[in-house]
Each structure stands twice: as C-alpha cells, then as structure tokens.
Design a protein around this motif. Structure first.
Motif, PDB file in Angstrom:
ATOM      1  N   GLY A 135       0.775  -1.230   0.000  1.00 56.40           N
ATOM      2  CA  GLY A 135       0.000   0.000   0.000  1.00 56.40           C
ATOM      3  C   GLY A 135       0.804   1.276   0.000  1.00 56.40           C
ATOM      4  O   GLY A 135       0.422   2.259  -0.603  1.00 56.40           O
ATOM      5  N   ASP A 136       1.943   1.280   0.667  1.00 59.86           N
ATOM      6  CA  ASP A 136       2.725   2.508   0.793  1.00 59.86           C
ATOM      7  C   ASP A 136       4.214   2.182   0.662  1.00 59.86           C
ATOM      8  O   ASP A 136       4.946   2.184   1.645  1.00 59.86           O
ATOM      9  CB  ASP A 136       2.432   3.171   2.143  1.00 59.86           C
ATOM     10  N   PRO A 137       4.672   1.875  -0.564  1.00 65.31           N
ATOM     11  CA  PRO A 137       6.083   1.520  -0.724  1.00 65.31           C
ATOM     12  C   PRO A 137       6.976   2.722  -0.433  1.00 65.31           C
ATOM     13  O   PRO A 137       6.568   3.870  -0.607  1.00 65.31           O
ATOM     14  CB  PRO A 137       6.177   1.098  -2.185  1.00 65.31           C
ATOM     15  N   ASP A 138       8.184   2.452   0.018  1.00 63.71           N
ATOM     16  CA  ASP A 138       9.115   3.538   0.319  1.00 63.71           C
ATOM     17  C   ASP A 138       9.917   3.940  -0.918  1.00 63.71           C
ATOM     18  O   ASP A 138      10.962   4.566  -0.806  1.00 63.71           O
ATOM     19  CB  ASP A 138      10.040   3.147   1.475  1.00 63.71           C
ATOM     20  N   VAL A 139       9.414   3.596  -2.089  1.00 60.41           N
ATOM     21  CA  VAL A 139      10.029   3.949  -3.361  1.00 60.41           C
ATOM     22  C   VAL A 139       9.003   4.733  -4.166  1.00 60.41           C
ATOM     23  O   VAL A 139       7.854   4.300  -4.282  1.00 60.41           O
ATOM     24  CB  VAL A 139      10.426   2.667  -4.143  1.00 60.41           C
ATOM     25  N   PRO A 140       9.386   5.887  -4.726  1.00 58.57           N
ATOM     26  CA  PRO A 140       8.425   6.594  -5.581  1.00 58.57           C
ATOM     27  C   PRO A 140       8.182   5.805  -6.861  1.00 58.57           C
ATOM     28  O   PRO A 140       9.126   5.452  -7.564  1.00 58.57           O
ATOM     29  CB  PRO A 140       9.103   7.936  -5.866  1.00 58.57           C
ATOM     30  N   ILE A 141       6.907   5.501  -7.134  1.00 56.04           N
ATOM     31  CA  ILE A 141       6.547   4.718  -8.313  1.00 56.04           C
ATOM     32  C   ILE A 141       5.572   5.522  -9.162  1.00 56.04           C
ATOM     33  O   ILE A 141       4.506   5.898  -8.702  1.00 56.04           O
ATOM     34  CB  ILE A 141       5.908   3.363  -7.926  1.00 56.04           C
ATOM     35  N   ARG A 142       5.974   5.760 -10.398  1.00 56.43           N
ATOM     36  CA  ARG A 142       5.111   6.431 -11.369  1.00 56.43           C
ATOM     37  C   ARG A 142       4.521   5.357 -12.280  1.00 56.43           C
ATOM     38  O   ARG A 142       5.227   4.443 -12.698  1.00 56.43           O
ATOM     39  CB  ARG A 142       5.914   7.441 -12.183  1.00 56.43           C
ATOM     40  N   LEU A 143       3.242   5.462 -12.591  1.00 55.84           N
ATOM     41  CA  LEU A 143       2.562   4.481 -13.420  1.00 55.84           C
ATOM     42  C   LEU A 143       2.328   5.046 -14.811  1.00 55.84           C
ATOM     43  O   LEU A 143       1.871   6.181 -14.946  1.00 55.84           O
ATOM     44  CB  LEU A 143       1.220   4.096 -12.794  1.00 55.84           C
ATOM     45  N   GLU A 144       2.648   4.242 -15.838  1.00 54.24           N
ATOM     46  CA  GLU A 144       2.415   4.655 -17.220  1.00 54.24           C
ATOM     47  C   GLU A 144       1.755   3.525 -17.985  1.00 54.24           C
ATOM     48  O   GLU A 144       2.366   2.487 -18.218  1.00 54.24           O
ATOM     49  CB  GLU A 144       3.733   5.035 -17.910  1.00 54.24           C
ATOM     50  N   ALA A 145       0.498   3.727 -18.363  1.00 55.17           N
ATOM     51  CA  ALA A 145      -0.205   2.790 -19.233  1.00 55.17           C
ATOM     52  C   ALA A 145      -0.265   3.433 -20.610  1.00 55.17           C
ATOM     53  O   ALA A 145      -0.641   4.600 -20.733  1.00 55.17           O
ATOM     54  CB  ALA A 145      -1.603   2.505 -18.704  1.00 55.17           C
ATOM     55  N   THR A 146       0.115   2.677 -21.622  1.00 56.68           N
ATOM     56  CA  THR A 146       0.206   3.254 -22.954  1.00 56.68           C
ATOM     57  C   THR A 146      -0.315   2.288 -24.008  1.00 56.68           C
ATOM     58  O   THR A 146      -0.142   1.078 -23.882  1.00 56.68           O
ATOM     59  CB  THR A 146       1.665   3.667 -23.277  1.00 56.68           C
ATOM     60  N   GLN A 147      -0.946   2.842 -25.036  1.00 57.26           N
ATOM     61  CA  GLN A 147      -1.477   2.022 -26.126  1.00 57.26           C
ATOM     62  C   GLN A 147      -0.417   1.914 -27.212  1.00 57.26           C
ATOM     63  O   GLN A 147      -0.307   2.750 -28.087  1.00 57.26           O
ATOM     64  CB  GLN A 147      -2.754   2.617 -26.695  1.00 57.26           C
ATOM     65  N   ARG A 148       0.367   0.844 -27.110  1.00 59.14           N
ATOM     66  CA  ARG A 148       1.378   0.541 -28.118  1.00 59.14           C
ATOM     67  C   ARG A 148       1.941  -0.833 -27.810  1.00 59.14           C
ATOM     68  O   ARG A 148       1.736  -1.345 -26.724  1.00 59.14           O
ATOM     69  CB  ARG A 148       2.455   1.608 -28.183  1.00 59.14           C
ATOM     70  N   PRO A 149       2.656  -1.455 -28.727  1.00 62.51           N
ATOM     71  CA  PRO A 149       3.257  -2.752 -28.431  1.00 62.51           C
ATOM     72  C   PRO A 149       4.216  -2.664 -27.242  1.00 62.51           C
ATOM     73  O   PRO A 149       4.893  -1.645 -27.046  1.00 62.51           O
ATOM     74  CB  PRO A 149       4.007  -3.105 -29.728  1.00 62.51           C
ATOM     75  N   ALA A 150       4.276  -3.733 -26.455  1.00 65.72           N
ATOM     76  CA  ALA A 150       5.050  -3.719 -25.209  1.00 65.72           C
ATOM     77  C   ALA A 150       6.519  -3.378 -25.432  1.00 65.72           C
ATOM     78  O   ALA A 150       7.071  -2.521 -24.730  1.00 65.72           O
ATOM     79  CB  ALA A 150       4.919  -5.066 -24.504  1.00 65.72           C
ATOM     80  N   ALA A 151       7.171  -4.029 -26.373  1.00 63.60           N
ATOM     81  CA  ALA A 151       8.600  -3.769 -26.592  1.00 63.60           C
ATOM     82  C   ALA A 151       8.828  -2.320 -26.983  1.00 63.60           C
ATOM     83  O   ALA A 151       9.746  -1.662 -26.481  1.00 63.60           O
ATOM     84  CB  ALA A 151       9.157  -4.716 -27.648  1.00 63.60           C
ATOM     85  N   SER A 152       7.980  -1.799 -27.850  1.00 61.45           N
ATOM     86  CA  SER A 152       8.092  -0.404 -28.270  1.00 61.45           C
ATOM     87  C   SER A 152       7.923   0.550 -27.085  1.00 61.45           C
ATOM     88  O   SER A 152       8.681   1.520 -26.938  1.00 61.45           O
ATOM     89  CB  SER A 152       7.038  -0.117 -29.343  1.00 61.45           C
ATOM     90  N   ALA A 153       6.943   0.288 -26.238  1.00 60.21           N
ATOM     91  CA  ALA A 153       6.703   1.144 -25.068  1.00 60.21           C
ATOM     92  C   ALA A 153       7.892   1.127 -24.121  1.00 60.21           C
ATOM     93  O   ALA A 153       8.308   2.174 -23.610  1.00 60.21           O
ATOM     94  CB  ALA A 153       5.443   0.686 -24.338  1.00 60.21           C
TER      95      ALA A 153
END
Length: 147
Positions: A77-95
């Motif tokens: 719930g509250d990791p001690d690491v800053p985590i940014r989330l990015e969901a993107t519409q493109r092939p996985a390797a390309s992203a």
C-alpha cells in the motif's frame, strides 16, 4: 535520483521483475516507472472480420486501473520507493524501449503471457535487450538455487 523502468503485464515473470526493480530502486534511491502497454487486436487478411468490442469501455482507463492494482499488490500500500505508473497504447517492446530513453536501467521478466512456454527469453525481453537505450536486467522466471 535516477530512474528505473519496469515492464508490468501481470504475468508471474513481470511480477518478479517488479519486485526486483522495487528492491533495486530502494538500494539506489531511484524513482521507478512501471509501464503497462496495451493494444486492441488487429486482424490482417483478405477477408473482413467483425471484432466485438464492448461499448462504452475506456480501454486507457481500464489499463491504468489494472496497472495500479497490480503494482499495489506487489509493492504494498505505501512503498518507500516513488513509483510512477504509465499505461500506454502501443506494443510492449516499443513502449519499454521508448521509456528507456531517459532511464538508468530497464527491467523485464524473462517470460510474459505471449509466445511459447519453452523459450527461456520472450520476444519482448529480446527486443528490449537489443534496442534499449540503457542497460537491461532480465529477471529469470524461477530463482536459481546455489549448488
């Protein structure tokens, strides 16, 4: 503070990669960017096909929610690491290759959901290893036991 990018598709391999990346970001005092790539199915051929797509579905929002839930399950719930989330519409390797442009490290699991089970390295990991703009860590599917 540096940046570590990790691919998250919800597979066992990507969860192990996320765990590893969180630990590494903690050691380095780096930010973590968790990337989830998604795409609609593409039909190629000389015939017409109808692909049923649910009406009124915001696929981007669904992908963002999926990524948020998966990261929360793995990181807590509250990791001690800053985590940014990015969901993107493109092939996985390309992203992931694109996200590696400003990163110090790219982390992927050795196997995701696609392809053949017997392969040691999936196609996304292979593409990342060949085209990333930074060093790549490929986390093995199983832990290796010391002999």
């Amino acid at each position: 503070m540096g940046t570590i990018v990790v691919g998250v598709d919800g597979s066992y391999g990507s969860r192990r990669a996320l765990e590893w990346a969180i630990d590494e970001a903690r050691r380095r005092s780096d930010e973590l960017i968790a990337v989830h790539a998604w795409s609609l199915p593409i039909v190629v051929g000389t015939f017409e096909a109808v692909i049923p797509v649910a009406e009124n579905v915001d696929f981007q929002k669904e992908a963002e929610g999926y990524l948020e839930r998966t990261v929360k399950e793995v990181a807590g719930g509250d990791p001690d690491v800053p985590i940014r989330l990015e969901a993107t519409q493109r092939p996985a390797a390309s992203a992931l290759v694109h996200a590696s442009r400003d990163a110090e490290l790219l982390v992927v699991g050795s196997r995701g959901f696609g392809g053949f089970r017997g392969l040691l390295l999936g196609s996304v990991g292979q593409q990342c290893a060949q085209h990333s703009h930074c060093p790549v860590v490929i986390v093995p599917h199983e832990e290796r036991k010391a002999s």
